[in-house]
Design a protein around this motif. Structure first.
Motif, mmCIF file in Angstrom:
data_model
loop_
_atom_site.group_PDB
_atom_site.id
_atom_site.type_symbol
_atom_site.label_atom_id
_atom_site.label_comp_id
_atom_site.label_asym_id
_atom_site.label_seq_id
_atom_site.Cartn_x
_atom_site.Cartn_y
_atom_site.Cartn_z
ATOM 1 N N ALA A 168 49.786 71.675 27.498
ATOM 2 C CA ALA A 168 50.579 72.898 27.646
ATOM 3 C C ALA A 168 49.730 74.083 28.093
ATOM 4 C CB ALA A 168 51.286 73.222 26.335
ATOM 5 N N GLU A 169 48.425 74.012 27.884
ATOM 6 C CA GLU A 169 47.540 75.103 28.273
ATOM 7 C C GLU A 169 47.459 75.288 29.791
ATOM 8 O OE1 GLU A 169 45.408 77.459 26.445
ATOM 9 O OE2 GLU A 169 46.953 76.993 24.997
ATOM 10 N N VAL A 170 47.966 74.348 30.573
ATOM 11 C CA VAL A 170 48.015 74.596 32.023
ATOM 12 C C VAL A 170 48.891 75.808 32.312
ATOM 13 C CG1 VAL A 170 47.580 72.188 32.683
ATOM 14 C CG2 VAL A 170 49.933 73.008 32.531
ATOM 15 N N MET A 171 49.791 76.125 31.391
ATOM 16 C CA MET A 171 50.694 77.262 31.563
ATOM 17 C C MET A 171 50.020 78.604 31.287
ATOM 18 S SD MET A 171 54.015 75.537 29.711
ATOM 19 C CE MET A 171 54.893 77.072 29.636
ATOM 20 N N ILE A 172 48.812 78.592 30.737
ATOM 21 C CA ILE A 172 48.149 79.835 30.350
ATOM 22 C C ILE A 172 47.831 80.725 31.552
ATOM 23 C CG2 ILE A 172 45.733 79.059 30.404
ATOM 24 C CD1 ILE A 172 47.326 81.161 27.597
ATOM 25 N N LEU A 173 47.914 80.183 32.736
ATOM 26 C CA LEU A 173 47.665 80.985 33.938
ATOM 27 C C LEU A 173 48.908 81.745 34.405
ATOM 28 C CD1 LEU A 173 45.416 78.435 35.828
ATOM 29 C CD2 LEU A 173 44.685 80.514 34.641
ATOM 30 N N LEU A 174 50.052 81.485 33.812
ATOM 31 C CA LEU A 174 51.279 82.189 34.205
ATOM 32 C C LEU A 174 51.190 83.713 34.085
ATOM 33 C CD1 LEU A 174 54.043 79.782 32.859
ATOM 34 C CD2 LEU A 174 53.490 80.275 35.258
ATOM 35 N N PRO A 175 50.501 84.267 33.096
ATOM 36 C CA PRO A 175 50.387 85.728 33.056
ATOM 37 C C PRO A 175 49.663 86.322 34.266
ATOM 38 C CG PRO A 175 49.940 84.831 30.902
ATOM 39 C CD PRO A 175 50.015 83.664 31.853
ATOM 40 N N PHE A 176 49.021 85.490 35.059
ATOM 41 C CA PHE A 176 48.429 85.967 36.308
ATOM 42 C C PHE A 176 49.534 86.468 37.240
ATOM 43 C CE2 PHE A 176 46.036 85.747 40.292
ATOM 44 C CZ PHE A 176 44.796 86.203 39.893
ATOM 45 N N ILE A 177 50.742 85.930 37.076
ATOM 46 C CA ILE A 177 51.894 86.330 37.881
ATOM 47 C C ILE A 177 52.636 87.494 37.240
ATOM 48 C CG2 ILE A 177 54.158 85.556 38.704
ATOM 49 C CD1 ILE A 177 52.905 82.744 38.921
ATOM 50 N N SER A 178 52.835 87.411 35.911
ATOM 51 C CA SER A 178 53.569 88.466 35.201
ATOM 52 C C SER A 178 53.156 88.516 33.739
ATOM 53 C CB SER A 178 55.076 88.212 35.293
ATOM 54 O OG SER A 178 55.785 89.104 34.463
ATOM 55 N N LEU A 200 46.928 72.911 40.041
ATOM 56 C CA LEU A 200 48.374 72.849 39.838
ATOM 57 C C LEU A 200 48.999 74.237 40.012
ATOM 58 C CD1 LEU A 200 50.812 71.105 39.017
ATOM 59 C CD2 LEU A 200 50.285 71.670 36.640
ATOM 60 N N PHE A 201 48.365 75.256 39.457
ATOM 61 C CA PHE A 201 48.856 76.625 39.579
ATOM 62 C C PHE A 201 48.892 77.064 41.042
ATOM 63 C CE2 PHE A 201 48.317 81.221 39.681
ATOM 64 C CZ PHE A 201 49.327 81.634 38.830
ATOM 65 N N ILE A 215 49.136 75.176 43.732
ATOM 66 C CA ILE A 215 50.195 74.439 44.432
ATOM 67 C C ILE A 215 51.565 75.019 44.084
ATOM 68 C CG2 ILE A 215 51.410 72.211 44.547
ATOM 69 C CD1 ILE A 215 48.591 70.904 44.155
ATOM 70 N N LEU A 216 51.828 75.171 42.784
ATOM 71 C CA LEU A 216 53.142 75.669 42.353
ATOM 72 C C LEU A 216 53.387 77.112 42.771
ATOM 73 C CD1 LEU A 216 53.438 74.049 38.817
ATOM 74 C CD2 LEU A 216 54.570 73.347 40.932
ATOM 75 N N SER A 217 52.357 77.956 42.687
ATOM 76 C CA SER A 217 52.576 79.361 43.054
ATOM 77 C C SER A 217 52.743 79.522 44.552
ATOM 78 C CB SER A 217 51.461 80.253 42.523
ATOM 79 O OG SER A 217 50.223 79.905 43.091
ATOM 80 N N SER A 218 52.140 78.629 45.347
ATOM 81 C CA SER A 218 52.355 78.722 46.800
ATOM 82 C C SER A 218 53.749 78.230 47.184
ATOM 83 C CB SER A 218 51.280 77.961 47.567
ATOM 84 O OG SER A 218 51.419 76.571 47.376
ATOM 85 N N ARG A 219 54.264 77.259 46.457
ATOM 86 C CA ARG A 219 55.598 76.717 46.759
ATOM 87 C C ARG A 219 56.720 77.469 46.051
ATOM 88 N NH1 ARG A 219 54.664 70.196 46.669
ATOM 89 N NH2 ARG A 219 53.219 70.181 48.412
ATOM 90 N N TYR A 220 56.477 77.862 44.798
ATOM 91 C CA TYR A 220 57.533 78.448 43.974
ATOM 92 C C TYR A 220 57.170 79.823 43.435
ATOM 93 C CZ TYR A 220 58.845 73.540 44.021
ATOM 94 O OH TYR A 220 59.164 72.271 44.421
ATOM 95 N N GLY A 221 56.253 80.517 44.109
ATOM 96 C CA GLY A 221 55.776 81.804 43.635
ATOM 97 C C GLY A 221 56.887 82.811 43.394
ATOM 98 N N ASN A 222 57.844 82.868 44.314
ATOM 99 C CA ASN A 222 58.950 83.820 44.140
ATOM 100 C C ASN A 222 59.798 83.472 42.926
ATOM 101 O OD1 ASN A 222 58.185 85.345 46.322
ATOM 102 N ND2 ASN A 222 59.489 84.244 47.758
ATOM 103 N N LEU A 223 60.017 82.202 42.683
ATOM 104 C CA LEU A 223 60.778 81.768 41.513
ATOM 105 C C LEU A 223 60.039 82.137 40.231
ATOM 106 C CD1 LEU A 223 63.195 80.216 40.314
ATOM 107 C CD2 LEU A 223 61.800 78.147 40.483
ATOM 108 N N LEU A 224 58.726 81.916 40.211
ATOM 109 C CA LEU A 224 57.927 82.254 39.029
ATOM 110 C C LEU A 224 57.919 83.765 38.783
ATOM 111 C CD1 LEU A 224 54.901 79.824 39.558
ATOM 112 C CD2 LEU A 224 56.713 79.613 37.847
#
Length: 166
Positions: free
Chosen positions: A38-48, A150-151, A153-162
């Protein structure tokens, strides 16, 4: 009103995913060498910054149910909060640098290694240096080896959604 509901639901979803992943993979999520996927998600605050609450709440839930009791509920959850906040601050302070995401990934590794390593030493008798190194190793693998690519890849494809999740 709609924005508050969307934010509340997004926070709950992040918390639920974090807690579920941690508990479902409990055999590798707890202990001196822990690969808390679950710690792969710890980079999400980089977005918001709004991801900080969901991650902290998810960790809190996982630690309430986890095997280490009150020390992990307090120290482990605080480590996740501090880590998530430092990831967010990194995004604000050095976002333009090509190394910003790498720096952001180092914070949770160091913070968790020291805080959880200390907890394992103080409350469960694990040798301090080994506990710090073991927790740090698991964090580094999950966040920097798995999470960073992973971050990206996902932020380049789904950055607006995130970004629009809140």
């Amino acid at each position: 009103m709609k924005s508050n509901t969307k934010g509340l639901v997004s926070t709950a979803v992040v918390a639920a995913i974090y807690a579920t992943l941690t508990l479902a993979l409990g055999f590798i999520s707890y202990g001196p060498i822990q690969f808390r996927i679950a710690e792969v998600m710890i980079l999400l605050p980089f977005i918001s910054s709004k991801y900080i609450v969901g991650l902290t709440l998810g960790c809190f839930i996982a630690n309430i149910i986890g095997p280490y009791g009150v020390p992990d509920i307090v120290i482990g959850t605080l480590a996740t909060f501090i880590s998530a906040y430092l990831v967010y601050l990194t995004s604000k302070l050095i976002k333009e640098s090509k190394f910003a995401l790498i720096v952001a990934g180092i914070w949770p590794t160091v913070v968790n290694a020291v805080m959880v390593g200390f907890m394992l030493n103080k409350f469960y008798g694990a040798p301090l240096i080994y506990a710090i190194l073991e927790v740090g190793f698991g964090q580094f693998v999950v966040i920097n080896i798995i999470g960073l690519p992973l971050f990206k890849i996902l932020s380049s494809r789904y950055g607006n959604l995130l970004k629009s999740a809140f």
